[in-house]
Design a protein around this motif. Structure first.
Motif, PDB file in Angstrom:
ATOM      1  N   TRP A 129       0.870  -1.184   0.000  1.00 37.73           N
ATOM      2  CA  TRP A 129       0.000   0.000   0.000  1.00 37.73           C
ATOM      3  C   TRP A 129       0.901   1.226   0.000  1.00 37.73           C
ATOM      4  O   TRP A 129       1.437   1.629   1.031  1.00 37.73           O
ATOM      5  N   PHE A 130       1.100   1.823  -1.177  1.00 37.39           N
ATOM      6  CA  PHE A 130       2.028   2.934  -1.330  1.00 37.39           C
ATOM      7  C   PHE A 130       1.337   4.109  -2.020  1.00 37.39           C
ATOM      8  O   PHE A 130       1.682   4.468  -3.157  1.00 37.39           O
ATOM      9  N   PRO A 131       0.339   4.701  -1.358  1.00 37.85           N
ATOM     10  CA  PRO A 131      -0.355   5.817  -2.008  1.00 37.85           C
ATOM     11  C   PRO A 131       0.569   7.011  -2.170  1.00 37.85           C
ATOM     12  O   PRO A 131       1.415   7.252  -1.314  1.00 37.85           O
ATOM     13  N   PRO A 132       0.471   7.767  -3.267  1.00 35.70           N
ATOM     14  CA  PRO A 132      -0.505   7.593  -4.356  1.00 35.70           C
ATOM     15  C   PRO A 132      -0.001   6.711  -5.493  1.00 35.70           C
ATOM     16  O   PRO A 132      -0.663   6.561  -6.508  1.00 35.70           O
ATOM     17  N   HIS A 133       1.180   6.101  -5.319  1.00 33.94           N
ATOM     18  CA  HIS A 133       1.831   5.420  -6.433  1.00 33.94           C
ATOM     19  C   HIS A 133       1.216   4.064  -6.735  1.00 33.94           C
ATOM     20  O   HIS A 133       1.108   3.674  -7.898  1.00 33.94           O
ATOM     21  N   ASP A 134       0.869   3.308  -5.702  1.00 31.22           N
ATOM     22  CA  ASP A 134       0.285   1.991  -5.908  1.00 31.22           C
ATOM     23  C   ASP A 134      -0.724   1.728  -4.799  1.00 31.22           C
ATOM     24  O   ASP A 134      -0.356   1.612  -3.621  1.00 31.22           O
ATOM     25  N   THR A 135      -1.982   1.631  -5.169  1.00 32.36           N
ATOM     26  CA  THR A 135      -3.056   1.359  -4.206  1.00 32.36           C
ATOM     27  C   THR A 135      -3.935   0.207  -4.688  1.00 32.36           C
ATOM     28  O   THR A 135      -5.113   0.124  -4.351  1.00 32.36           O
ATOM     29  N   ASP A 136      -3.361  -0.692  -5.468  1.00 33.36           N
ATOM     30  CA  ASP A 136      -4.154  -1.787  -6.021  1.00 33.36           C
ATOM     31  C   ASP A 136      -4.426  -2.906  -5.016  1.00 33.36           C
ATOM     32  O   ASP A 136      -5.351  -3.698  -5.206  1.00 33.36           O
ATOM     33  N   VAL A 137      -3.608  -3.024  -3.965  1.00 28.86           N
ATOM     34  CA  VAL A 137      -3.884  -4.042  -2.953  1.00 28.86           C
ATOM     35  C   VAL A 137      -5.254  -3.777  -2.330  1.00 28.86           C
ATOM     36  O   VAL A 137      -5.629  -2.638  -2.065  1.00 28.86           O
ATOM     37  N   SER A 138      -6.020  -4.849  -2.105  1.00 28.69           N
ATOM     38  CA  SER A 138      -7.344  -4.731  -1.493  1.00 28.69           C
ATOM     39  C   SER A 138      -7.484  -5.758  -0.381  1.00 28.69           C
ATOM     40  O   SER A 138      -7.547  -6.968  -0.651  1.00 28.69           O
ATOM     41  N   GLY A 139      -7.546  -5.281   0.862  1.00 30.59           N
ATOM     42  CA  GLY A 139      -7.750  -6.184   1.977  1.00 30.59           C
ATOM     43  C   GLY A 139      -9.102  -6.865   1.931  1.00 30.59           C
ATOM     44  O   GLY A 139      -9.236  -8.050   2.268  1.00 30.59           O
TER      45      GLY A 139
END
Length: 295
Positions: A195-205
């Motif tokens: 979870w690296f906003p704003p660069h990568d937020t594709d993970v979904s718990g």
């Protein structure tokens, strides 16, 4: 660049061992940024699952796989696009057919350069293994479940949809009741939330829990996680239960409108108290941040 404070991320093929008939795992041995790597054999071909970090690790995996295949055709697949799993695929070019699901191919194309730059900043030992990396392009890309016939053994490659990443893939060997999960599952450590906003937020718990509920219902005899010791279906249960409690403890605090930093501090302490032997607690805070965004 900071010194890398862990053992060098080198795949040790000498530790390879058979977990089922004509099915070998090169274990991670709990070395950070070293994945469990699989070799699945049929009468006509061998499928390699994941490459290790960078081309030099992958060259050692390819050498081992070529000797193991003993003339059989080679295939390569990767459980997801993260560097220690897929950024050695170039070593297999011309030697193996590389196949991935379409979401993973998109991840590699859209995020590969960013992850390569980020991982190179982790330390000299990591940067050294990533020297000369060329982001791979798959020979075969598929959308839905792909059945790969290795000769008397069919391996199922199945995308799960968005969870740990957008392109996660389960590799299942039905005749041996073996499942390779990639980083959807780890042994003895907290789930990795990139979870690296704003660069990568594709993970979904939220979706990850749903994926784990489905995988748990399949009850494989042998589970090969992304990192850590090979186990059985209890590994799936452990991850499902942890993600569920992480969600529940995060959301009950979100109901109280606490700041995310306070929620993370409280939930981290609670999770560590419940799982005192697990590694990498730093991923708890990122998991909380992800789940707060999905509240």
């Amino acid at each position: 660049m900071a010194d890398y404070p862990f053992p060098d991320p080198i795949v040790d093929t000498s530790a390879a061992h058979e977990v089922a008939r004509d099915l070998v795992v090169i274990p991670s041995q709990d070395v950070d940024l070293v994945p469990n790597i699989g070799l699945i054999g049929g009468s006509q071909a061998v499928l390699v699952v994941d490459t290790g970090l960078g081309p030099r690790n992958a060259e050692q995996v390819l050498k081992f796989a070529t000797e193991y295949a003993a003339g059989r055709r080679l295939y390569l697949t990767t459980t997801h696009f993260h560097p220690e799993h897929a950024f050695g695929a170039q070593a297999f070019a011309g030697e193996a057919t590389y196949l991935v699901n379409s979401a993973q191919a998109t991840d590699l194309s859209a995020k590969g350069d960013g992850y390569l730059a980020m991982f190179r900043q982790l330390g000299t030992a990591v940067a050294r293994e990533l020297d000369g990396v060329e982001l791979p392009t798959a020979n075969l890309v598929y959308d839905d479940t792909h059945e790969l016939d290795l000769g008397g053994r069919v391996v199922q490659l199945r995308p799960t949809g968005r969870a740990h990443s957008r392109g996660d893939q389960i590799v299942t060997v039905a005749d041996a009741s073996v499942m390779f999960t990639g980083d959807l599952v780890e042994t003895g450590q907290f789930a990795i939330f990139p979870w690296f906003p704003p660069h990568d937020t594709d993970v979904s718990g939220v979706r990850w829990i749903k994926v784990m509920e489905h995988l748990t219902a399949s009850n494989p005899a042998i589970v090969v996680p992304g990192h850590g010791s090979v186990g059985d279906a209890r590994l799936l249960v452990d991850v499902r239960d942890y993600l569920t409690e992480l969600r529940d403890e995060t959301w009950v605090r979100r109901d109280s409108a606490l700041p995310v930093e306070t929620i993370a501090e409280e939930v981290r302490a609670l999770m560590i108290s419940r799982h005192p032997d697990w590694r990498l607690p730093e991923w708890i805070d990122r998991g909380v941040g992800c789940l707060c965004s999905e509240y």
